[in-house]
Design an enzyme around this catalytic site. Structure first.
Site, PDB file in Angstrom:
ATOM      1  N   ASP A 185     100.467  33.323  25.254  1.00 47.15           N
ATOM      2  CA  ASP A 185     101.342  32.361  25.939  1.00 47.15           C
ATOM      3  C   ASP A 185     100.546  31.245  26.613  1.00 47.15           C
ATOM      4  O   ASP A 185     100.903  30.077  26.494  1.00 47.15           O
ATOM      5  CB  ASP A 185     102.198  33.108  26.977  1.00 47.15           C
TER       6      ASP A 185
ATOM      7  N   LYS B  89     101.587  36.697  35.568  1.00 51.51           N
ATOM      8  CA  LYS B  89     102.902  36.567  36.205  1.00 51.51           C
ATOM      9  C   LYS B  89     102.960  37.527  37.391  1.00 51.51           C
ATOM     10  O   LYS B  89     102.258  38.544  37.420  1.00 51.51           O
ATOM     11  CB  LYS B  89     104.011  36.961  35.217  1.00 51.51           C
TER      12      LYS B  89
ATOM     13  N   HIS C  90      96.663  26.650  26.752  1.00 53.89           N
ATOM     14  CA  HIS C  90      96.425  25.910  27.999  1.00 53.89           C
ATOM     15  C   HIS C  90      95.042  26.179  28.607  1.00 53.89           C
ATOM     16  O   HIS C  90      94.299  25.259  28.944  1.00 53.89           O
ATOM     17  CB  HIS C  90      97.467  26.271  29.065  1.00 53.89           C
TER      18      HIS C  90
ATOM     19  N   LYS D 203      99.021  16.719  31.345  1.00 50.24           N
ATOM     20  CA  LYS D 203      99.019  16.702  32.821  1.00 50.24           C
ATOM     21  C   LYS D 203      97.921  15.790  33.345  1.00 50.24           C
ATOM     22  O   LYS D 203      96.778  15.876  32.890  1.00 50.24           O
ATOM     23  CB  LYS D 203      98.810  18.128  33.362  1.00 50.24           C
TER      24      LYS D 203
HETATM   25  C1  BG6 Z   1     104.327  27.626  29.287  1.00 48.59           C
HETATM   26  C2  BG6 Z   1     104.407  29.129  29.257  1.00 48.59           C
HETATM   27  O1  BG6 Z   1     103.654  27.144  28.142  1.00 48.59           O
HETATM   28  O2  BG6 Z   1     103.617  27.216  30.440  1.00 48.59           O
HETATM   29  C3  BG6 Z   1     105.044  29.671  30.529  1.00 48.59           C
HETATM   30  O3  BG6 Z   1     105.182  29.535  28.132  1.00 48.59           O
HETATM   31  C4  BG6 Z   1     104.334  29.120  31.748  1.00 48.59           C
HETATM   32  O4  BG6 Z   1     105.012  31.094  30.544  1.00 48.59           O
HETATM   33  C5  BG6 Z   1     104.234  27.601  31.656  1.00 48.59           C
HETATM   34  O5  BG6 Z   1     105.080  29.494  32.899  1.00 48.59           O
HETATM   35  C6  BG6 Z   1     103.429  27.022  32.798  1.00 48.59           C
HETATM   36  O6  BG6 Z   1     103.454  25.629  32.726  1.00 48.59           O
HETATM   37  P1  BG6 Z   1     103.478  24.756  34.044  1.00 48.59           P
HETATM   38  O7  BG6 Z   1     103.389  23.359  33.572  1.00 48.59           O
HETATM   39  O8  BG6 Z   1     104.752  25.071  34.747  1.00 48.59           O
HETATM   40  O9  BG6 Z   1     102.300  25.202  34.853  1.00 48.59           O
END
Ligand code: BG6
Length: 458
Positions: free
Chosen positions: A222, A313, A227, A169
Site C-alpha cells: 500500500d 495504521k 510512496h 506533494k
Molecule cells: C494511500 C494509501 O495511497 O495513501 C492509504 O492507500 C494512505 O492507505 C494514504 O492512508 C496516505 O496518503 P496521505 O496523502 O493522506 O498521507
C-alpha cells in the site's frame, strides 16, 4: 500537446469523491480545464445526477468554489456501463465527440485495468491518447511486468502515467529541490557523515472502511513499494543531469537498482489488535497493518549506511517524517555529552511541513556541557497545490516528470518482492502504540526510532 478530453473510469468510486473531483474543481478554478470531462461507472446515473454527486463530493472532501464548480459542471458528462461491455466504449466514443487526444484515467481496482485497456483499444480510443494508472501498480514484480506489457500493447511508454500522489506533494518535491539547490548539504550527504536514515509514515487511524481493499494489499504494497521508496529515492539519489523527466527518472532507476532486495531478517510485520473485526477482513488474515524494514544501498555514497522505513495504521499519531542521523564528531572532546550527539537533519512532510537541523550548543554555565537545539524552517503551505491537481494537470500537458516509469516501478517491486505476504511472521500490536516491539530490535545498534511529535515545543 495538451489532451483534449479527460475521461475517468471509477467515476462513482471513493477516489473520485475524495481526490478527483476536488482536483478537477481546482484545475477549473485555475483556468486549466477547458475540455470535456467524462466520468464512467456502472451506476445508472444521468448527467444531472453526476453533477450533483460531484458537488456533494467536493463539499464533503474539499471546499466548494461556486464559480470554479460551475465551470467544471458545464463540462461534466456521465457514461454508464460495465467495463467488460463493448457498448460502454461505444457510448464513450459518442461522448468524446471527436476528441483526438483524450487522457484516460483508470481510477479503478487493478483487477479491472486490463479489461478497460482492451475495451479502449477495441473502440479505437487509444490512438493519440494518454493513460493514467492508479496505484497499486500490480501486486508483485511478476504482475507489474504483466501490466506493463498489457499497457504497452496499446500505449507507448511516453503516453503512460503511473500515479503516486506522494510525488505530487510540495514537501516531497522539496526534498529534491533542497538537496540540489544548495551546495552545503552535498559534502555531508554520504557514508562519511550520515550514520543512518529513518522514514516514518504513521497514521493514527485504521483501515477506515477499506478493509476489503486493504486485506488484499497490506502496508508493504500500500505505501512502502511506492510512496516510501519514492521518498527514499529522492533522499538518496545522485544529482540528475537535468530536471528533464527522463534524466530524473533514469537517476532514480540507478538508485532503485542499487537497493538490495529485502530478506525476511530485514522486515518486521505487525497487525493492530482488532483488525480482524474490520468489515471485509478475513477472520484469519495475517496481512500486515504495520511494517518496519531495514534497507541497504550498495553504492559508493551509501555503502554501510542503513535506511529504515516504518509505516503503519493505528499508531499514536498521523505524521510523515524523515530523520537523517549524522555521525558523532570523531573525537569526544566534551566527554559529558551523551554518546549519540544530536546532529541530524529532519524533514517533516506532513501534517505540517518543516526542515530541521539538529545541533548541539553550549549550555550556559561553567562547564563545557551542551544541549541539543534544532534550527527549524517552516515554509508557508497555505498556497500548496493539491497533489492530484498538480499530477492531473501535468498528465494533461504530457509532463511525466512526477510519474513512475515502467523500469522504475519494476525495480521498486524487485526490492520488496522477496518479503511480500507471509515471508516474515506478523505480530499483533496494541492500537495507539508504535507497532510490535520487534521493530526496536531491527534498529538496535543504530540508536532508536525517532518517534515524531506533533508538539511544537519538543
Ligand atoms: C494511500 C494509501 O495511497 O495513501 C492509504 O492507500 C494512505 O492507505 C494514504 O492512508 C496516505 O496518503 P496521505 O496523502 O493522506 O498521507
Amino acid at each position: 500537446m495538451d489532451s483534449d478530453a479527460f475521461v475517468f473510469f471509477g467515476a462513482s468510486g471513493d477516489l473520485a469523491q475524495k481526490k478527483i473531483f476536488p482536483a478537477l474543481q481546482a484545475l477549473a478554478g485555475d483556468g486549466r480545464l477547458d475540455i470535456p470531462v467524462i466520468g464512467i461507472a456502472r451506476s445508472n446515473w444521468s448527467d444531472a445526477h453526476f453533477r450533483e454527486h460531484a458537488k456533494a463530493a467536493i463539499q464533503k472532501h474539499g471546499k466548494l468554489d461556486a464559480k470554479a464548480f460551475q465551470h467544471l459542471a458545464q463540462r461534466l458528462h456521465y457514461v454508464r456501463g460495465d467495463y467488460a461491455d463493448a457498448q460502454t466504449f461505444k457510448r464513450l466514443v459518442t461522448a468524446l465527440n471527436g476528441a483526438a487526444r483524450p487522457l484516460h484515467y483508470l481510477a479503478i481496482p487493478p483487477s479491472r485495468f486490463e479489461t478497460v485497456i482492451e475495451g479502449l483499444k477495441a473502440a479505437g480510443c487509444t490512438q493519440g491518447a494518454r493513460v493514467v494508472v492508479e496505484k497499486p501498480f500490480g501486486r508483485d514484480l511478476q504482475s507489474a511486468r504483466a501490466l506493463n506489457a498489457a499497457l504497452h500493447q496499446s500505449f507507448d511508454e511516453s503516453s503512460v502515467f503511473r500515479i503516486d500522489h506522494y510525488l505530487g506533494k510540495e514537501p516531497v518535491q522539496n526534498l529534491l529541490y533542497y538537496r540540489f539547490a544548495n551546495a552545503f548539504l552535498e559534502p555531508i550527504w554520504s557514508r562519511d557523515h550520515v550514520a543512518s536514515v529513518q522514514i516514518t509514515m504513521a497514521e493514527s487511524f485504521g483501515v477506515q472502511g477499506r478493509g476489503a481493499f486493504y486485506d488484499e494489499v497490506g502496508t508493504l504494497r500500500d505505501v512502502v513499494q511506492n510512496h516510501m521508496l519514492q521518498v527514499l529515492t529522492l533522499l538518496a539519489m545522485d544529482p540528475p543531469i537535468s530536471q528533464d523527466a527522463e534524466a530524473l527518472r533514469s537517476e532514480k532507476l540507478r538508485l532503485f537498482q542499487a537497493i538490495r532486495p529485502l530478506s525476511p531478517a530485514d522486515v518486521v510485520r505487525g497487525q493492530f489488535l482488532g483488525y480482524h473485526d474490520e468489515k471485509g477482513v478475513a477472520p484469519d488474515s495475517n496481512v500486515e497493518t504495520f511494517v518496519a524494514v531495514r534497507l541497504a544501498i550498495d553504492t559508493w555514497r551509501w555503502a554501510g549506511v542503513p535506511f529504515y522505513i516504518r509505516a503503519g495504521k493505528c499508531l499514536p499519531l498521523t505524521c510523515t517524517e524523515v530523520h537523517v542521523d549524522l555521525k558523532a564528531p570523531p573525537q569526544a572532546l566534551f566527554p559529558k555529552d551523551p554518546p549519540h550527539a544530536a546532529n541530524f537533519v529532519r524533514f517533516r512532510l506532513s501534517p505540517d511541513v518543516a526542515i530541521g537541523q539538529g545541533a548541539r550548543i553550549k549550555a550556559p554555565g561553567e562547564g563545557m556541557v551542551g544541549q541539543g537545539v534544532e534550527l527549524v524552517a517552516e515554509p508557508d503551505t497555505r498556497e500548496d497545490m493539491l497533489p492530484y491537481e498538480r499530477l492531473l494537470g501535468d498528465a494533461l500537458r504530457g509532463d511525466a516528470t512526477l510519474f513512475t516509469r515502467d523500469d522504475c516501478v519494476e525495480a521498486a517491486w524487485q526490492i520488496v518482492d522477496p518479503v511480500l505476504d507471509a515471508a516474515a511472521p506478523v505480530e499483533v500490536y496494541t492500537p495507539g502504540t508504535w507497532g510490535p516491539p520487534a521493530s526496536d530490535e531491527l534498529i538496535e545498534g543504530q540508536g532508536s526510532w525517532h518517534n515524531p511529535s506533533l508538539d511544537k515545543s519538543t
